[in-house]
Design a protein around this motif. Structure first.
Motif: not given
Length: 341
Positions: A54-74
């Motif tokens: 359902n996604y064209d790349d991993l970057g978009k999936m990560i962006s959706d997952f992290l929406a509203g959350s703090k950027t992880p450290d690793r």
């Protein structure tokens, strides 16, 4: 801890708590999870499942997952394909992933890509005995381990034992040649050769492989298929799951799962011999925990041991099934704080 896994030279285990993003990226589904690491344990903060295609790349999936959350450290992602210099082309999905590119999107934090069977191997560092089903107890002679995992594809990995800790390493052994043993196996090989050209073990030992075995029994061996099953398959988006769900009552489904289990026993033994896995073979992936009732332990071990002059070696090798479906995610989290680099 099932196995003492090596830690990186500059691991974070003695450092400050951090937030990790772990991923298990497969050809069908991708699991993402964020964890809080306190130096000893991982606490789950959030988890989501996605359909990979359902996604064209991993970057978009990560962006959706992290929406509203703090950027992880690793971050660390287990990916279904060979990782070379921080880059990978997913085997069963038209995705290319570059760890440096992902890192650049998030303030250049450390981002690691490793093979998905490596993450499963690292996950053994945080599993417990309750997460394991024993197929064959064996004798556990100190040495290497092997992991084989049928899922959307067939993953294989090893763990080298240095006398103190285990060092996971990936392989692409699932793409090695399928070797027929019986006359029906030869018929299977001919059928697959016409269908695919190159015949690898993955063509049989995977979710799609279950359906391929079923097609062979239907089209070549002319086993009867109930009309209602054909109708259901036309309306079902996972024919392999439908086959396993009906293996108790429908002969063609029963024989499909019997062949799948036999082939798994043989290829698991092949892996054990190739990496000299005297300490044991682990079977991972999502298929086996859901189909334990179709595993005849006596038949499985008979085929696992049936290797001529190497029978004596294989008879002593423990065989265990990983039941915890979060093993790869936990392994990715483990690697994020214990990277080799």
């Amino acid at each position: 801890m099932l196995i003492p896994i090596r830690t990186g030279k500059n691991n974070w285990s003695a450092q400050q708590p951090c937030i990790l993003l772990a991923g298990d990226i497969g050809g069908t589904k991708t699991n993402l999870a964020s964890y809080k690491y306190d130096g000893k344990t991982f606490s789950l903060l959030k988890e989501n499942k996605y359909r990979t295609k359902n996604y064209d790349d991993l970057g978009k999936m990560i962006s959706d997952f992290l929406a509203g959350s703090k950027t992880p450290d690793r971050m660390c992602f287990g990916v279904a394909g060979p990782v070379l210099n921080g880059k990978v082309q997913i085997t069963n999905v038209p995705w290319g992933i570059d760890s440096k590119q992902i890192s650049g999107l998030y303030n250049n934090i450390p981002v690691h890509l490793i093979n998905d069977l490596e993450t499963t191997a690292y996950g053994l560092a945080v599993l417990e005995e309750k997460d394991i089903h024993i197929v064959h107890k064996g004798k556990h002679t100190p040495g290497n381990w092997g992991i084989i995992a049928p899922g959307t594809g067939l993953g294989e990995a090893g763990l080298y034992w240095d006398g103190k800790t285990a060092h996971p390493f990936p392989t692409e052994g699932g793409h090695c040649d399928f070797a027929p043993r019986t006359d029906p196996d030869i018929d299977m090989f001919i059928y697959l050769k016409k269908k695919f050209g190159h015949v690898s073990w993955e063509r049989l030992l995977s979710g799609p492989g279950i359906f391929t075995i079923y097609e062979f029994l239907r089209d070549v061996k002319e086993m009867d298929v109930p009309a209602w099953l054909t109708d259901k398959m036309l309306a079902h988006d996972d024919a392999s799951a439908l086959i396993s769900e009906n293996a108790d009552d429908v002969p063609i489904c029963t024989e499909t799962m019997n062949l799948f289990m036999r082939y798994l026993a043989i290829e698991a033994a092949n892996l054990a011999l190739k990496v000299k896995a005297t300490a044991g073979i682990f079977i991972g992936g999502g298929i086996m925990p859901k189909n334990l009732k179709y595993l005849d332990t006596h038949t499985f071990t008979r085929w696992f041991h049936d290797f001529g002059r190497m029978r004596h070696l294989l008879e002593d090798i423990p065989v265990k099934i990983i039941l915890n479906d979060k093993t790869a995610l936990l392994g990715a989290a483990w690697y994020a704080v214990n990277p080799i680099e």
